[in-house]
Enzyme design. Sequence first.
Site, mmCIF file in Angstrom:
data_model
loop_
_atom_site.group_PDB
_atom_site.id
_atom_site.type_symbol
_atom_site.label_atom_id
_atom_site.label_comp_id
_atom_site.label_asym_id
_atom_site.label_seq_id
_atom_site.Cartn_x
_atom_site.Cartn_y
_atom_site.Cartn_z
ATOM 1 N N LEU A 66 0.808 -1.223 0.000
ATOM 2 C CA LEU A 66 0.000 0.000 0.000
ATOM 3 C C LEU A 66 0.836 1.266 0.000
ATOM 4 C CD1 LEU A 66 -2.789 -0.839 2.605
ATOM 5 C CD2 LEU A 66 -2.973 -0.787 0.121
ATOM 6 N N ALA A 89 -4.797 -3.208 5.369
ATOM 7 C CA ALA A 89 -4.650 -2.111 6.335
ATOM 8 C C ALA A 89 -3.781 -2.582 7.484
ATOM 9 C CB ALA A 89 -6.019 -1.697 6.889
ATOM 10 N N GLN A 90 -3.195 -1.637 8.216
ATOM 11 C CA GLN A 90 -2.696 -1.946 9.569
ATOM 12 C C GLN A 90 -3.975 -1.910 10.395
ATOM 13 O OE1 GLN A 90 -2.085 -2.682 12.784
ATOM 14 N NE2 GLN A 90 -2.126 -0.498 13.252
ATOM 15 N N SER A 132 -14.919 0.959 8.860
ATOM 16 C CA SER A 132 -14.996 0.270 10.151
ATOM 17 C C SER A 132 -15.886 0.996 11.154
ATOM 18 C CB SER A 132 -13.578 0.170 10.716
ATOM 19 O OG SER A 132 -13.610 -0.165 12.078
ATOM 20 N N GLU A 134 -15.079 1.402 14.035
ATOM 21 C CA GLU A 134 -14.173 2.216 14.866
ATOM 22 C C GLU A 134 -14.306 3.697 14.522
ATOM 23 O OE1 GLU A 134 -11.644 1.690 17.444
ATOM 24 O OE2 GLU A 134 -13.079 0.073 17.681
ATOM 25 N N TYR A 155 -5.994 4.469 14.308
ATOM 26 C CA TYR A 155 -6.629 3.574 13.325
ATOM 27 C C TYR A 155 -7.987 4.138 12.896
ATOM 28 C CZ TYR A 155 -9.316 -0.422 11.572
ATOM 29 O OH TYR A 155 -10.124 -1.239 10.816
ATOM 30 N N ARG A 190 -9.210 -15.353 12.606
ATOM 31 C CA ARG A 190 -8.923 -14.040 13.159
ATOM 32 C C ARG A 190 -7.456 -13.998 13.607
ATOM 33 N NH1 ARG A 190 -9.984 -8.707 13.223
ATOM 34 N NH2 ARG A 190 -11.577 -8.119 14.738
HETATM 35 P P1 NAP Z 1 -6.251 -8.474 8.869
HETATM 36 O O1 NAP Z 1 -6.515 -9.925 9.131
HETATM 37 O O2 NAP Z 1 -5.385 -7.709 9.813
HETATM 38 O O3 NAP Z 1 -5.621 -8.380 7.396
HETATM 39 C C1 NAP Z 1 -5.022 -7.216 6.942
HETATM 40 C C2 NAP Z 1 -4.424 -7.469 5.578
HETATM 41 O O4 NAP Z 1 -3.768 -6.284 5.121
HETATM 42 C C3 NAP Z 1 -3.347 -8.581 5.553
HETATM 43 O O5 NAP Z 1 -3.473 -9.309 4.348
HETATM 44 C C4 NAP Z 1 -2.054 -7.761 5.543
HETATM 45 O O6 NAP Z 1 -0.953 -8.456 4.986
HETATM 46 C C5 NAP Z 1 -2.465 -6.608 4.647
HETATM 47 N N1 NAP Z 1 -1.594 -5.452 4.757
HETATM 48 C C6 NAP Z 1 -1.274 -4.753 5.879
HETATM 49 N N2 NAP Z 1 -0.441 -3.734 5.572
HETATM 50 C C7 NAP Z 1 -0.228 -3.789 4.233
HETATM 51 C C8 NAP Z 1 0.552 -3.024 3.323
HETATM 52 N N3 NAP Z 1 1.292 -2.004 3.739
HETATM 53 N N4 NAP Z 1 0.527 -3.364 2.016
HETATM 54 C C9 NAP Z 1 -0.213 -4.421 1.585
HETATM 55 N N5 NAP Z 1 -0.964 -5.204 2.412
HETATM 56 C C10 NAP Z 1 -0.958 -4.881 3.712
HETATM 57 O O7 NAP Z 1 -7.620 -7.674 8.737
HETATM 58 P P2 NAP Z 1 -9.118 -8.223 8.536
HETATM 59 O O8 NAP Z 1 -9.703 -8.507 9.873
HETATM 60 O O9 NAP Z 1 -9.118 -9.265 7.477
HETATM 61 O O10 NAP Z 1 -9.842 -6.899 8.021
HETATM 62 C C11 NAP Z 1 -9.867 -6.556 6.631
HETATM 63 C C12 NAP Z 1 -10.096 -5.064 6.471
HETATM 64 O O11 NAP Z 1 -11.332 -4.709 7.090
HETATM 65 C C13 NAP Z 1 -9.054 -4.172 7.133
HETATM 66 O O12 NAP Z 1 -8.938 -3.012 6.344
HETATM 67 C C14 NAP Z 1 -9.668 -3.817 8.482
HETATM 68 O O13 NAP Z 1 -9.138 -2.602 8.945
HETATM 69 C C15 NAP Z 1 -11.122 -3.710 8.078
HETATM 70 N N6 NAP Z 1 -12.097 -4.005 9.126
HETATM 71 C C16 NAP Z 1 -12.008 -5.147 9.850
HETATM 72 C C17 NAP Z 1 -12.982 -5.447 10.798
HETATM 73 C C18 NAP Z 1 -12.935 -6.719 11.596
HETATM 74 O O14 NAP Z 1 -13.651 -6.795 12.602
HETATM 75 N N7 NAP Z 1 -12.181 -7.737 11.159
HETATM 76 C C19 NAP Z 1 -14.058 -4.565 10.974
HETATM 77 C C20 NAP Z 1 -14.122 -3.414 10.189
HETATM 78 C C21 NAP Z 1 -13.144 -3.161 9.253
HETATM 79 P P3 NAP Z 1 -0.015 -9.445 5.881
HETATM 80 O O15 NAP Z 1 -0.758 -10.758 5.930
HETATM 81 O O16 NAP Z 1 1.238 -9.479 5.115
HETATM 82 O O17 NAP Z 1 0.098 -8.817 7.242
HETATM 83 O O1 F7E Z 2 -10.523 -5.380 20.882
HETATM 84 C C1 F7E Z 2 -10.649 -5.097 24.535
HETATM 85 C C2 F7E Z 2 -10.163 -3.896 23.763
HETATM 86 O O2 F7E Z 2 -8.523 -5.685 19.426
HETATM 87 C C3 F7E Z 2 -11.874 -5.471 21.264
HETATM 88 C C4 F7E Z 2 -10.353 -4.609 14.466
HETATM 89 O O3 F7E Z 2 -10.695 -5.629 13.582
HETATM 90 O O4 F7E Z 2 -12.637 -4.333 15.155
HETATM 91 C C5 F7E Z 2 -11.332 -4.609 15.636
HETATM 92 O O5 F7E Z 2 -10.924 -3.633 16.574
HETATM 93 C C6 F7E Z 2 -12.043 -4.952 22.681
HETATM 94 C C7 F7E Z 2 -11.398 -3.584 22.915
HETATM 95 O O6 F7E Z 2 -10.828 -5.314 18.395
HETATM 96 C C8 F7E Z 2 -7.754 -7.148 25.287
HETATM 97 O O7 F7E Z 2 -9.781 -2.842 24.644
HETATM 98 C C9 F7E Z 2 -9.439 -6.318 26.373
HETATM 99 O O8 F7E Z 2 -12.274 -2.773 23.652
HETATM 100 O O9 F7E Z 2 -10.330 -7.467 19.441
HETATM 101 P P1 F7E Z 2 -9.968 -6.030 19.521
HETATM 102 P P2 F7E Z 2 -11.186 -3.769 18.134
HETATM 103 O O10 F7E Z 2 -10.252 -2.873 18.831
HETATM 104 O O11 F7E Z 2 -12.636 -3.617 18.433
HETATM 105 C C10 F7E Z 2 -12.783 -3.078 14.477
HETATM 106 C C11 F7E Z 2 -14.219 -2.971 14.001
HETATM 107 C C12 F7E Z 2 -11.779 -2.864 13.411
HETATM 108 O O12 F7E Z 2 -12.043 -2.227 12.398
HETATM 109 C C13 F7E Z 2 -10.384 -3.263 13.730
HETATM 110 O O13 F7E Z 2 -9.623 -3.442 12.527
HETATM 111 O O14 F7E Z 2 -11.387 -5.844 23.557
HETATM 112 N N1 F7E Z 2 -9.572 -5.940 25.074
HETATM 113 N N2 F7E Z 2 -8.325 -7.063 26.526
HETATM 114 C C14 F7E Z 2 -8.544 -6.442 24.367
HETATM 115 N N3 F7E Z 2 -8.238 -6.363 23.059
HETATM 116 C C15 F7E Z 2 -7.124 -7.009 22.631
HETATM 117 N N4 F7E Z 2 -6.794 -6.972 21.307
HETATM 118 N N5 F7E Z 2 -6.312 -7.701 23.503
HETATM 119 C C16 F7E Z 2 -6.580 -7.805 24.840
HETATM 120 O O15 F7E Z 2 -5.841 -8.429 25.588
#
Ligand code: NAP
Ligand code: F7E
Length: 345
Positions: A66, A89-90, A132, A134, A155, A190
Amino acid sequence: MTVKKALITGITGQDGSYLAELLLEKGYEVHGIIRRASTFNTQRLDHLYQDPHSPRARLFLHYGDLTDGTRLASLLETVQPDEVYHLAAQSHVRVSFDEPEFTGNTTGLGTTRLLEAIRSTGLPCRYYQASSSEMFGATPPPQHENTPFHPRSPYGVAKVYAYWTTRNYREAYGLYAVNGILFNHESPRRGPTFVTRKIATAAARIKAGLQDHLYLGNLDARRDWGYAAEYVHAMWLMLQHDQPDDYVIATGTSCSVRDFADHCFTHVGLDYRDHIRFDERYLRPSEVDHLVGDASKARRILGWQPTIHAPELARLMVDAEMAALPRPVRPADSAPETALTLTAG
Ligand code: NAP
Ligand code: F7E
């Protein structure tokens, strides 16, 4: 019949792997962008791998990043996709506080680079932006498409930037570009440091006697947790609609981190209170307390509806962790029969 082509950024991630599966099932030719790493990062895709030399191959992986807009443009020229799903994304909220500049560069500006590459190549493709919940951050639930954004992390801020960039390219250049505003969605694929997977893994390992405790941060945060395999279907539906628009995707229910731990530990006959310990390293400088999505627009217009809620999700994630545990090594597993006979003799 012409085969549709899709390009997926973030294909190695949780959602990328489910989406690739779905599109291959639907007959698409799927192209994914992967980062070059010194170790393989395609574990979530290995079951889909096809030898690219085979005439039947429909999944192709290309190196790209990216942060490299020139490469994104050249890949678009080469692949000529009908649909682009921008999932890379990160994506870790806690990490974004440690690496705000990197997160802005990839999660925020990376979106501009990709959209600009689409605009400059003039490809008539449809574009999906992984927005997201978020972005809503501190705004109280229920959150829907018109709820004001109040992000609480670098983020979340980067995703708001990417959301508005996507809308701007739609309004300014007429691009077919949509925002899927997805609430938390989880699965056995995940990433291991997100809280649901962390809890499910620990519940299984504690049950198996492989560890005693799990360290977590804030147990009171509430999230609307759905199942990732159902959410990627919504991404596809958004790009099949006549008009580009933005949609919330959520279950409409929430539970706390504590409740999710209770579901996981109860499923294996344990009490989470005996095993969870607090570590302040997992707290965030500013937290998102409560997210619950209102996905009625997606239900009404796209016909999308989730079937899996947090309790079932917890059970299916723990079951997957139990099934993946290393099996105890018995002599018959570790040695061929002749060696065993010799030892026994
Ligand atoms: P994920 O498992 O963290 O996957 C992120 C992907 O992005 C991986 O393939 C990663 O590659 C790639 N990536 C990161 N930095 C990059 C860079 N600089 N250039 C190219 N590729 C890069 O995320 P996910 O849970 O599948 O989520 C997919 C998307 O939805 C993300 O944009 C996330 O922010 C968004 N989102 C997720 C959730 C959720 O609950 N899961 C909710 C809302 C939105 P590597 O494998 O090499 O690290
Ligand atoms: O945290 C609490 C933490 O890191 C959920 C991403 O996919 O969803 C994700 O973001 C909750 C938070 O997800 C730990 O403080 C407690 O309140 O699993 P999480 P997230 O931050 O909601 C959104 C929609 C995205 O878009 C993002 O990409 O859990 N929590 N204890 C913890 N969280 C983590 N990670 N680790 C702990 O030990």
